[in-house]
Scaffold this motif. Structure first.
Motif, mmCIF file in Angstrom:
data_model
loop_
_atom_site.group_PDB
_atom_site.id
_atom_site.type_symbol
_atom_site.label_atom_id
_atom_site.label_comp_id
_atom_site.label_asym_id
_atom_site.label_seq_id
_atom_site.Cartn_x
_atom_site.Cartn_y
_atom_site.Cartn_z
ATOM 1 N N LEU A 111 1.060 -0.992 0.104
ATOM 2 C CA LEU A 111 -0.138 0.137 0.053
ATOM 3 C C LEU A 111 0.894 1.436 0.214
ATOM 4 C CD1 LEU A 111 -3.100 0.712 -0.076
ATOM 5 C CD2 LEU A 111 -2.892 1.018 2.915
ATOM 6 N N LEU A 112 1.906 1.212 0.885
ATOM 7 C CA LEU A 112 2.898 2.386 0.832
ATOM 8 C C LEU A 112 3.387 2.656 -0.168
ATOM 9 C CD1 LEU A 112 4.168 4.216 2.602
ATOM 10 C CD2 LEU A 112 6.087 2.736 3.517
ATOM 11 N N LEU A 113 3.849 1.121 -1.076
ATOM 12 C CA LEU A 113 4.637 1.778 -2.941
ATOM 13 C C LEU A 113 3.854 1.882 -3.535
ATOM 14 C CD1 LEU A 113 6.385 0.721 -4.736
ATOM 15 C CD2 LEU A 113 5.458 -1.162 -5.503
ATOM 16 N N PHE A 114 2.212 1.604 -3.118
ATOM 17 C CA PHE A 114 1.204 2.439 -4.722
ATOM 18 C C PHE A 114 1.434 4.027 -4.111
ATOM 19 C CE2 PHE A 114 0.691 -1.947 -4.926
ATOM 20 C CZ PHE A 114 1.035 -2.214 -6.947
ATOM 21 N N GLU A 119 1.762 9.421 -5.892
ATOM 22 C CA GLU A 119 2.764 10.697 -5.407
ATOM 23 C C GLU A 119 3.336 11.491 -7.107
ATOM 24 O OE1 GLU A 119 5.404 12.839 -2.798
ATOM 25 O OE2 GLU A 119 3.340 12.252 -0.913
ATOM 26 N N CYS A 120 4.238 10.516 -7.064
ATOM 27 C CA CYS A 120 5.259 9.820 -8.524
ATOM 28 C C CYS A 120 4.489 10.655 -9.526
ATOM 29 C CB CYS A 120 6.065 9.256 -8.522
ATOM 30 S SG CYS A 120 7.488 8.621 -6.910
ATOM 31 N N LEU A 121 3.388 10.185 -9.586
ATOM 32 C CA LEU A 121 2.349 10.085 -11.038
ATOM 33 C C LEU A 121 1.711 11.491 -11.196
ATOM 34 C CD1 LEU A 121 0.934 8.805 -13.234
ATOM 35 C CD2 LEU A 121 -0.121 8.222 -12.398
ATOM 36 N N LYS A 122 1.381 11.679 -9.296
ATOM 37 C CA LYS A 122 1.302 13.348 -9.212
ATOM 38 C C LYS A 122 1.469 14.427 -9.814
ATOM 39 C CE LYS A 122 -1.485 16.229 -5.947
ATOM 40 N NZ LYS A 122 -1.863 16.517 -4.391
#
Length: 143
Positions: A111-114, A119-122
């Motif tokens: 879950l933390l990875l996703f 956040e990276c995608l954002k």
């Protein structure tokens, strides 16, 4: 995130049925912009979380001042990819997540990875939208 990407690449090359993916990866150093964009799009489509660098490469092509054709080729493809990757809700940052309530097990780590990937995608979507806005307004060299 780096471990997840490394595991993905290791498993990619160990799967015999993915000969098409192996061929695409081997042609990744092609010289034409259209071929590069195609290869990056396939990699992102296969596993967007593990191929964040492919998103970065396409974003680099879009924001590059190397050539308009190069940027235009990547722009259309990246726009389609962003539409596919975006959830039907507003993207959240890590600080908007209940990090204190994550289970200390494999599910919590996943879950933390996703959440981190989201956040990276954002962040990348923000850069992409700025570039799109600049292209519609005729370009802007001021930051």
């Amino acid at each position: 995130m780096a471990q997840y990407a490394q595991d993905y690449w290791t498993s990619l090359f160990s799967r015999e049925q993915d000969i098409d993916i192996k061929m695409i990866v081997s042609t990744q150093r092609t010289r034409t912009a259209a071929d590069k964009v195609s290869v990056l799009a396939v990699l992102i489509g296969d596993n967007p979380v593990a191929n964040l660098r492919a998103i970065d490469s396409m974003l680099g092509m879009v924001t590059s001042k190397v050539g308009k054709r190069h940027a235009f080729t990547a722009f259309g493809s990246l726009k389609q990819i962003m539409i596919i990757l975006l959830p039907d809700r507003k993207l959240k940052s890590l600080f908007q997540r209940p990090l204190n309530h994550l289970p200390d097990n494999k599910d919590g780590y996943s879950l933390l990875l996703f959440w981190y990937w989201e956040e990276c995608l954002k962040d990348r979507l923000y850069i992409f939208c700025l570039k799109e806005k600049q292209s519609k307004s005729g370009g802007c060299s001021h930051h």
